[in-house]
Design an enzyme around this catalytic site. Sequence first.
Site, PDB file in Angstrom:
ATOM      1  N   SER A 136     -20.867 -12.152 -24.740  1.00 39.97           N
ATOM      2  CA  SER A 136     -21.031 -13.303 -25.279  1.00 39.97           C
ATOM      3  C   SER A 136     -21.073 -14.369 -24.348  1.00 39.97           C
ATOM      4  O   SER A 136     -22.057 -15.375 -24.212  1.00 39.97           O
ATOM      5  CB  SER A 136     -20.200 -13.723 -26.599  1.00 39.97           C
ATOM      6  N   CYS A 196       5.286  -6.265   1.721  1.00 37.09           N
ATOM      7  CA  CYS A 196       5.580  -4.834   1.478  1.00 37.09           C
ATOM      8  C   CYS A 196       4.990  -4.113   2.877  1.00 37.09           C
ATOM      9  O   CYS A 196       5.223  -4.317   3.986  1.00 37.09           O
ATOM     10  CB  CYS A 196       5.208  -4.344   0.361  1.00 37.09           C
ATOM     11  N   TYR A 197       4.019  -3.245   2.522  1.00 33.18           N
ATOM     12  CA  TYR A 197       3.235  -2.504   3.795  1.00 33.18           C
ATOM     13  C   TYR A 197       2.761  -3.486   4.635  1.00 33.18           C
ATOM     14  O   TYR A 197       2.629  -3.436   5.853  1.00 33.18           O
ATOM     15  CB  TYR A 197       2.087  -1.682   3.225  1.00 33.18           C
ATOM     16  N   LYS A 245     -10.286 -11.450 -17.931  1.00 33.86           N
ATOM     17  CA  LYS A 245     -10.344 -11.747 -19.216  1.00 33.86           C
ATOM     18  C   LYS A 245     -10.063 -13.083 -19.483  1.00 33.86           C
ATOM     19  O   LYS A 245     -10.831 -13.723 -20.051  1.00 33.86           O
ATOM     20  CB  LYS A 245      -9.469 -10.832 -20.134  1.00 33.86           C
ATOM     21  N   GLY A 250     -21.718  -8.555 -28.607  1.00 32.85           N
ATOM     22  CA  GLY A 250     -21.018  -9.391 -29.360  1.00 32.85           C
ATOM     23  C   GLY A 250     -19.392  -9.557 -28.904  1.00 32.85           C
ATOM     24  O   GLY A 250     -18.768 -10.437 -29.878  1.00 32.85           O
ATOM     25  N   GLY A 274       0.922  -1.267  -0.160  1.00 32.71           N
ATOM     26  CA  GLY A 274      -0.011  -0.002   0.128  1.00 32.71           C
ATOM     27  C   GLY A 274       1.019   1.282  -0.153  1.00 32.71           C
ATOM     28  O   GLY A 274       1.770   1.253   0.202  1.00 32.71           O
ATOM     29  N   ASP A 280     -17.033 -10.851 -23.308  1.00 35.80           N
ATOM     30  CA  ASP A 280     -17.697 -10.811 -22.222  1.00 35.80           C
ATOM     31  C   ASP A 280     -19.173 -10.955 -22.086  1.00 35.80           C
ATOM     32  O   ASP A 280     -19.636 -11.809 -21.421  1.00 35.80           O
ATOM     33  CB  ASP A 280     -17.458  -9.461 -21.343  1.00 35.80           C
ATOM     34  N   GLU A 284       4.294 -10.932  -6.409  1.00 36.66           N
ATOM     35  CA  GLU A 284       3.206 -11.068  -7.407  1.00 36.66           C
ATOM     36  C   GLU A 284       3.447 -10.445  -8.867  1.00 36.66           C
ATOM     37  O   GLU A 284       2.626 -10.699  -9.683  1.00 36.66           O
ATOM     38  CB  GLU A 284       2.113 -10.345  -6.740  1.00 36.66           C
ATOM     39  N   HIS A 333       7.906  -7.635  -3.755  1.00 37.27           N
ATOM     40  CA  HIS A 333       6.537  -8.006  -4.332  1.00 37.27           C
ATOM     41  C   HIS A 333       6.744  -9.410  -5.228  1.00 37.27           C
ATOM     42  O   HIS A 333       7.120  -9.173  -6.398  1.00 37.27           O
ATOM     43  CB  HIS A 333       6.299  -6.895  -5.016  1.00 37.27           C
TER      44      HIS A 333
END
Length: 530
Positions: A246, A96-97, A386, A241, A69, A244, A188, A186
């Site tokens: 669809s 981290c934080y 996604k 179309g 953060g 997402d 990640e 980090h």
Amino acid sequence: MNRPTSGAPPTDRQGAHSRILIVDYGSQFTQLIARRIREARVYCEIHPPGRSEAWLRRWRPAGVVLSGGPSSVYDPDVPGLDPGLLRLGVPILGICYGMQLLARQRGGAVVPGRREYGRARMRIAEGAGDDLFHGFDPGEELAVWCSHGDHVDEPPPGFETTAATRDLPVAAFRSKSRRLHGVQFHPEVAHTPRGAEILDNFLFRICQCRADWTASAFVDEAVGRIRETAGDAQVICGLSGGVDSSVAAALVHRAVGDALTCIFVDTGLLRSGERERVERTFREHMRIRLVVVDAAAEFLGELEGVSDPETKRRIIGGTFIRVFERTARELGTNARFLVQGTLYPDVIESHSVQGPSATIKTHHNVGGLPEEMPFDLIEPLRELFKDEVRGVGRTLELDETFIRRHPFPGPGLAIRVLGQVTAERLRTLRRADAIFTEEIEGAGIYDEIWQALAVLLPVRSVGVMGDGRSYENVIALRAVTSQDGMTADWYPFEHRFLARVSTRIINEVAGVNRVTYDISSKPPATIEWE
């Protein structure tokens, strides 16, 4: 332990699965933590600090991650570490934080200074390779990514240092009971090359999670929830179309069958051939009830004279719902629910629903809708990234041409025509965009690119065409690579490719005499220009 294949999507809370609670302290990387955990097929959710201890116990996490953060633990009114988290008795990893909060709460020394931003070299301590650093050799040096001002100068009583950098005496620590861990870097982010292994060790060695969160599990559970929510009510879906909407439509159709009516609104803001493609796919191949509404004149009328992108979004969202209400009444469906293909990054970028991170923009699927609507929303993909949506689409056996399509914003070309939106400017952009896409597909690089788009700029430039002076429009091209849309890098086209695209656009699109290529990354830029 081998890292499981990616594609594990999250859903609403499910007691049958191992799950990790991520406490969001406002880091721009918090969503990446969730992303990495989901790639490991472990369910996780992000929540703000301050959940009650009763809530935490009902949620039953297998472990907790405290995010980084922007705050200092010494700042006034900063989000702190709830003692209720420690009373759960489950493993905790502070990043981290989050590490600094854990250290200070347990009596360690957190001091300002010795700032580290960017890459650092970290050495694993002797005897530290049996849990968080399992598979790493003692004394081994790792490349890690740091972004901090304060640091832990001395571990708390009952803790031991497990790694250090040249500038930091305590780059990682653990409690001697080995239930509490902290890292100053980090794991990640992609800039920590072996960060995924460290997170896997936390998930599977320390928290004893099961890697059972799969696309098929998501589909089964989501279908059950949708059926429970919708009951015997009629449902309509705003179909664009794209991937997402669809996938959302296919998922809801599996749950409620013919109670679903998809409404495709031709806003006049679509890409070339979009309407025809949707009609062919959903009517002929998916056998889903589809109503097509031509509302182009209505949308363009509402947008007349409007340049501000946020105003555009609000107008398009409000007009969209108005068209929906009118169409639903005309169909006599008495629909109670509206399906949207909202995704996790949509929610993150629109407003801080889960923690104190910053608002970037009102997103097309979230912020443009009016507060008062005659529908309750069903957003079955709201917590998915996604590529997780694409995994669900493949499980549902959707046409691959829909699954692999690049993202396209809900407001359509209205936010790619910078400034005022007119039918003429839309025609110019639509043709340029089609040429760009044709060339990308022809070069066989479509699937290497996360998103490609053309933008019509609100300026004109002087040029020479034939033997005369021209004063025409400028098209900007943008193409990016990304894993989840949260960060993105510009795609390095070959110069010959860009020259060919530029030549075609200038020669084939009336009113354009200049083409540029956007080489901005996200951040600091966003993928879309508006």
